[in-house]
Structures are given as C-alpha cells and as structure tokens.
Design a protein around this motif. Sequence first.
Motif, PDB file in Angstrom:
ATOM      1  N   UNK A   4     -18.236   5.203  -2.531  1.00  0.00           N
ATOM      2  CA  UNK A   4     -17.468   4.331  -1.653  1.00  0.00           C
ATOM      3  C   UNK A   4     -16.131   3.877  -2.219  1.00  0.00           C
ATOM      4  N   UNK A   5     -15.990   3.948  -3.528  1.00  0.00           N
ATOM      5  CA  UNK A   5     -14.764   3.439  -4.163  1.00  0.00           C
ATOM      6  C   UNK A   5     -13.526   4.259  -3.799  1.00  0.00           C
ATOM      7  N   UNK A   6     -13.672   5.576  -3.770  1.00  0.00           N
ATOM      8  CA  UNK A   6     -12.523   6.431  -3.485  1.00  0.00           C
ATOM      9  C   UNK A   6     -12.014   6.216  -2.066  1.00  0.00           C
ATOM     10  N   UNK A   7     -12.962   6.129  -1.105  1.00  0.00           N
ATOM     11  CA  UNK A   7     -12.567   5.908   0.287  1.00  0.00           C
ATOM     12  C   UNK A   7     -11.875   4.561   0.423  1.00  0.00           C
ATOM     13  N   UNK A   8     -12.433   3.573  -0.270  1.00  0.00           N
ATOM     14  CA  UNK A   8     -11.859   2.241  -0.210  1.00  0.00           C
ATOM     15  C   UNK A   8     -10.416   2.283  -0.733  1.00  0.00           C
ATOM     16  N   UNK A   9     -10.218   3.042  -1.800  1.00  0.00           N
ATOM     17  CA  UNK A   9      -8.881   3.156  -2.386  1.00  0.00           C
ATOM     18  C   UNK A   9      -7.896   3.772  -1.388  1.00  0.00           C
ATOM     19  N   UNK A  10      -8.366   4.784  -0.646  1.00  0.00           N
ATOM     20  CA  UNK A  10      -7.494   5.412   0.359  1.00  0.00           C
ATOM     21  C   UNK A  10      -7.153   4.402   1.457  1.00  0.00           C
ATOM     22  N   UNK A  11      -8.186   3.691   1.945  1.00  0.00           N
ATOM     23  CA  UNK A  11      -7.949   2.669   2.978  1.00  0.00           C
ATOM     24  C   UNK A  11      -6.945   1.635   2.500  1.00  0.00           C
ATOM     25  N   UNK A  12      -7.114   1.226   1.265  1.00  0.00           N
ATOM     26  CA  UNK A  12      -6.246   0.196   0.670  1.00  0.00           C
ATOM     27  C   UNK A  12      -4.785   0.660   0.631  1.00  0.00           C
ATOM     28  N   UNK A  13      -4.584   1.942   0.278  1.00  0.00           N
ATOM     29  CA  UNK A  13      -3.231   2.496   0.235  1.00  0.00           C
ATOM     30  C   UNK A  13      -2.568   2.383   1.607  1.00  0.00           C
ATOM     31  N   UNK A  14      -3.307   2.769   2.659  1.00  0.00           N
ATOM     32  CA  UNK A  14      -2.730   2.743   4.001  1.00  0.00           C
ATOM     33  C   UNK A  14      -2.550   1.304   4.507  1.00  0.00           C
ATOM     34  N   UNK A  15      -3.453   0.419   4.100  1.00  0.00           N
ATOM     35  CA  UNK A  15      -3.314  -0.986   4.499  1.00  0.00           C
ATOM     36  C   UNK A  15      -2.004  -1.544   3.928  1.00  0.00           C
ATOM     37  N   UNK A  16      -1.775  -1.268   2.656  1.00  0.00           N
ATOM     38  CA  UNK A  16      -0.539  -1.722   2.012  1.00  0.00           C
ATOM     39  C   UNK A  16       0.675  -1.118   2.699  1.00  0.00           C
ATOM     40  N   UNK A  17       0.593   0.184   3.008  1.00  0.00           N
ATOM     41  CA  UNK A  17       1.728   0.867   3.633  1.00  0.00           C
ATOM     42  C   UNK A  17       2.072   0.237   4.976  1.00  0.00           C
ATOM     43  N   UNK A  18       1.030  -0.118   5.772  1.00  0.00           N
ATOM     44  CA  UNK A  18       1.269  -0.750   7.076  1.00  0.00           C
ATOM     45  C   UNK A  18       1.891  -2.123   6.903  1.00  0.00           C
ATOM     46  N   UNK A  19       1.433  -2.818   5.861  1.00  0.00           N
ATOM     47  CA  UNK A  19       1.917  -4.182   5.635  1.00  0.00           C
ATOM     48  C   UNK A  19       3.403  -4.201   5.295  1.00  0.00           C
ATOM     49  N   UNK A  20       3.880  -3.137   4.664  1.00  0.00           N
ATOM     50  CA  UNK A  20       5.290  -3.135   4.253  1.00  0.00           C
ATOM     51  C   UNK A  20       6.128  -2.149   5.071  1.00  0.00           C
ATOM     52  N   UNK A  21       5.583  -1.703   6.226  1.00  0.00           N
ATOM     53  CA  UNK A  21       6.288  -0.731   7.074  1.00  0.00           C
ATOM     54  C   UNK A  21       7.660  -1.265   7.499  1.00  0.00           C
ATOM     55  N   UNK A  22       8.657  -0.390   7.698  1.00  0.00           N
ATOM     56  CA  UNK A  22       8.567   1.066   7.618  1.00  0.00           C
ATOM     57  C   UNK A  22       8.438   1.550   6.167  1.00  0.00           C
ATOM     58  N   UNK A  23       7.511   2.467   5.987  1.00  0.00           N
ATOM     59  CA  UNK A  23       7.230   2.900   4.629  1.00  0.00           C
ATOM     60  C   UNK A  23       6.818   4.374   4.563  1.00  0.00           C
ATOM     61  N   UNK A  24       6.818   4.871   3.340  1.00  0.00           N
ATOM     62  CA  UNK A  24       6.414   6.242   3.077  1.00  0.00           C
ATOM     63  C   UNK A  24       5.263   6.197   2.079  1.00  0.00           C
ATOM     64  N   UNK A  25       4.191   6.934   2.369  1.00  0.00           N
ATOM     65  CA  UNK A  25       3.108   7.078   1.397  1.00  0.00           C
ATOM     66  C   UNK A  25       3.221   8.468   0.818  1.00  0.00           C
ATOM     67  N   UNK A  26       3.303   8.558  -0.494  1.00  0.00           N
ATOM     68  CA  UNK A  26       3.445   9.859  -1.130  1.00  0.00           C
ATOM     69  C   UNK A  26       2.208  10.196  -1.960  1.00  0.00           C
ATOM     70  N   UNK A  27       1.499  11.251  -1.558  1.00  0.00           N
ATOM     71  CA  UNK A  27       0.352  11.740  -2.328  1.00  0.00           C
ATOM     72  C   UNK A  27       0.796  12.936  -3.148  1.00  0.00           C
ATOM     73  N   UNK A  28       0.962  12.716  -4.435  1.00  0.00           N
ATOM     74  CA  UNK A  28       1.336  13.842  -5.287  1.00  0.00           C
ATOM     75  C   UNK A  28       0.062  14.565  -5.703  1.00  0.00           C
ATOM     76  N   UNK A  29       0.140  15.861  -5.806  1.00  0.00           N
ATOM     77  CA  UNK A  29      -1.018  16.691  -6.165  1.00  0.00           C
ATOM     78  C   UNK A  29      -2.193  16.372  -5.243  1.00  0.00           C
ATOM     79  N   UNK A  30      -1.917  16.510  -3.950  1.00  0.00           N
ATOM     80  CA  UNK A  30      -2.923  16.127  -2.946  1.00  0.00           C
ATOM     81  C   UNK A  30      -4.114  17.077  -2.941  1.00  0.00           C
TER      82      UNK A  30
END
Length: 164
Positions: A72-98
């Motif tokens: 569950x930790x990895x999924x939570x981390x992904x959710x958290x990334x997008x939550x932060x991105x929405x909070x500071x929108x307009x924003x870009x999320x960059x996944x390196x080595x996806x």
Amino acid sequence: MEEVKLKLRQAVEWPLRHPEAFTRLGIRPPRGVLLYGPPGCSKTMIAKALANESGLNFLAIKGPELLSKYVGESERAVREVFRKARAVAPSIVFFDEIDALAGERGSSSGSGGVGDRVLAQLLTEMDGIEQLRDVTVLAATNRPDMIDKYMIDQVKGQLAACVL
Ligand SMILES: Nc1ncnc2c1ncn2[C@@H]1O[C@H](COP(=O)(O)OP(=O)(O)O)[C@@H](O)[C@H]1O
Ligand SMILES: [Mg+2]
C-alpha cells in the motif's frame, strides 16, 4: 533540440498558461508527454530546462524512489504526488525513469505485484474521475518497450510522445 523544445512548449506550457485559448478553440491538450531515447540523450536535462523556463510548479520524482516493499505504501506515494501537484496547479509532474513504475503488467518488479498496483494507481490518477486539471504529466524512459501497453493505449491521443 529545437523541435523537442517546441513540442514541449506546445504540449505542456501552452495548455497550462493559456487554458482559455484551448477551450475557445475546442482543442483538448495532451494529458502527458513521454520522452524516450537512449541513456545520455538529455531527457532529464530537458525536463529540468522545462522546469526553469516554464516557471510552472514542478514536481520531480525518480521512478524507483516510489517503490516500497510495504503493502500500500507505493500507491499511497503516487496518490500523494498527484495530490501535491493539484494543490500547486498549474503544475508539471515529472516521472524520471518511469519504466521502474509503469512496467508491463504481470512482469512487475518485486514480489506481490507492487508494480501492478502502482501502475493501476497511476492510471487512475491520469484517467480517473477526478479530472487532472492544470496538471501535466511528463515522463522519461530509455526503455519505451517496457512501458505497459495498456497505459500507452489509454493515453494515446492525449499523449504526445517526444522522441529525443
Ligand atoms: N544536448 C546536450 N547538450 C549538452 N550536454 C548534454 C546534452 N545532452 C546530454 N548532455 C550531457 O549528458 C548528460 C546526461 O544527460 P541526461 O539528461 O542525464 O540524459 P538522460 O536522462 O537522457 O539519460 C547531461 O548531464 C549533460 O552533461
Ligand atoms: Mg535521465
């Protein structure tokens, strides 16, 4: 690099800076951009350049960073990334080595299919009921063949691929 830079401006910077123009013209901007090319061809560098040049909020994540052995930790981390991105929108999320995150289903990294669950979460975030408004996903890989086919299909038409 002029062509790649122009494509990135069109796909990432313009929709976030001038959303009203896209609405007026009835154009749906791409939801994400996949940068792919061999190691050392400046995928990471061009993403950093975009972060500086665009002046938009930029969240950079290295694929392998989000993988956790705890359920569950990895999924939570992904959710958290997008939550932060929405909070500071307009924003870009960059996944390196996806490729570390969005690898082919079934062949996922680690035991217990943590890769599958992370991928499902990523797809939910990118295509879910909660619209990704003013957030653009940028990803980089040197193994486009390893990215889940379903993910590529699902975002096709909305995903502008940049070949470096
Ligand atoms: N177009 C370029 N101009 C100048 N240096 C470059 C260029 N492309 C790559 N490099 C050099 O190569 C290094 C590796 O690039 P990087 O962006 O990390 O590659 P990738 O992420 O595609 O593997 C950079 O730190 C930079 O020093
Ligand atoms: Mg890199």
